[in-house]
Motif scaffolding. Structure first.
Motif, PDB file in Angstrom:
ATOM      1  N   VAL A  26       0.431  98.744 105.888  1.00  0.00           N
ATOM      2  CA  VAL A  26      -0.956  98.392 106.176  1.00  0.00           C
ATOM      3  C   VAL A  26      -1.930  99.403 105.577  1.00  0.00           C
ATOM      4  N   LEU A  27      -1.742 100.667 105.866  1.00  0.00           N
ATOM      5  CA  LEU A  27      -2.688 101.663 105.385  1.00  0.00           C
ATOM      6  C   LEU A  27      -2.663 101.813 103.866  1.00  0.00           C
ATOM      7  N   ALA A  28      -1.498 101.743 103.274  1.00  0.00           N
ATOM      8  CA  ALA A  28      -1.415 101.852 101.815  1.00  0.00           C
ATOM      9  C   ALA A  28      -2.166 100.708 101.149  1.00  0.00           C
ATOM     10  N   ASN A  29      -1.993  99.505 101.629  1.00  0.00           N
ATOM     11  CA  ASN A  29      -2.723  98.368 101.053  1.00  0.00           C
ATOM     12  C   ASN A  29      -4.214  98.468 101.318  1.00  0.00           C
ATOM     13  N   ILE A  34      -9.592  99.407  98.952  1.00  0.00           N
ATOM     14  CA  ILE A  34     -10.808 100.208  98.880  1.00  0.00           C
ATOM     15  C   ILE A  34     -10.962 100.755  97.464  1.00  0.00           C
ATOM     16  N   GLY A  35      -9.864 101.205  96.880  1.00  0.00           N
ATOM     17  CA  GLY A  35      -9.893 101.664  95.498  1.00  0.00           C
ATOM     18  C   GLY A  35     -10.283 100.574  94.529  1.00  0.00           C
ATOM     19  N   GLY A  40     -12.622  99.328  90.611  1.00  0.00           N
ATOM     20  CA  GLY A  40     -12.278  98.157  89.815  1.00  0.00           C
ATOM     21  C   GLY A  40     -10.766  98.008  89.780  1.00  0.00           C
ATOM     22  N   PRO A  41     -10.290  96.809  89.502  1.00  0.00           N
ATOM     23  CA  PRO A  41      -8.851  96.549  89.577  1.00  0.00           C
ATOM     24  C   PRO A  41      -8.023  97.307  88.545  1.00  0.00           C
ATOM     25  N   ALA A  42      -8.525  97.469  87.338  1.00  0.00           N
ATOM     26  CA  ALA A  42      -7.732  98.132  86.297  1.00  0.00           C
ATOM     27  C   ALA A  42      -7.496  99.599  86.626  1.00  0.00           C
ATOM     28  N   ALA A  45      -5.238  99.975  89.796  1.00  0.00           N
ATOM     29  CA  ALA A  45      -3.830  99.688  89.498  1.00  0.00           C
ATOM     30  C   ALA A  45      -3.180 100.836  88.748  1.00  0.00           C
ATOM     31  N   SER A  46      -3.952 101.535  87.928  1.00  0.00           N
ATOM     32  CA  SER A  46      -3.374 102.651  87.172  1.00  0.00           C
ATOM     33  C   SER A  46      -2.899 103.773  88.096  1.00  0.00           C
TER      34      SER A  46
END
Length: 93
Positions: A26-29, A34-35, A40-42, A45-46
């Protein structure tokens, strides 16, 4: 799963299951999303490349594992790649 005697499992087992459900999942997701919202997603994800590096570091600290030279080189390459991806490029006019 059908052969497990669920009533014989102790409180430490259920506490561990609660911990695993709450913190790594839960917390990691939540932090990841939030990140995504802020970076932004890119870029968010990096940062997944930090996961194996932090695993190496934590295994050395908590479990006493010895990092090999190739693991150190691999972790360094991953962190340099992460830095390059997230480095701001300024264009001079």
């Amino acid at each position: 799963l059908l052969r497990i005697q669920w009533s014989t499992l102790g409180i430490s087992f259920w506490a561990l299951q609660f911990y695993l459900a709450l913190f790594p999942s839960v917390l990691a997701n939540w932090f990841y999303y939030i990140g995504v919202q802020r970076l932004g997603p890119a870029k968010a994800a990096s940062f997944m490349y930090i996961v194996p590096v932090s695993g190496l570091i934590l295994s050395a600290i908590l479990l006493g594992d010895v990092l090999t030279f190739i693991q150190f080189i691999g972790a360094t390459i991953m962190m340099v790649g992460l830095w390059i991806i997230n480095k701001r490029v300024t264009i001079k006019k």
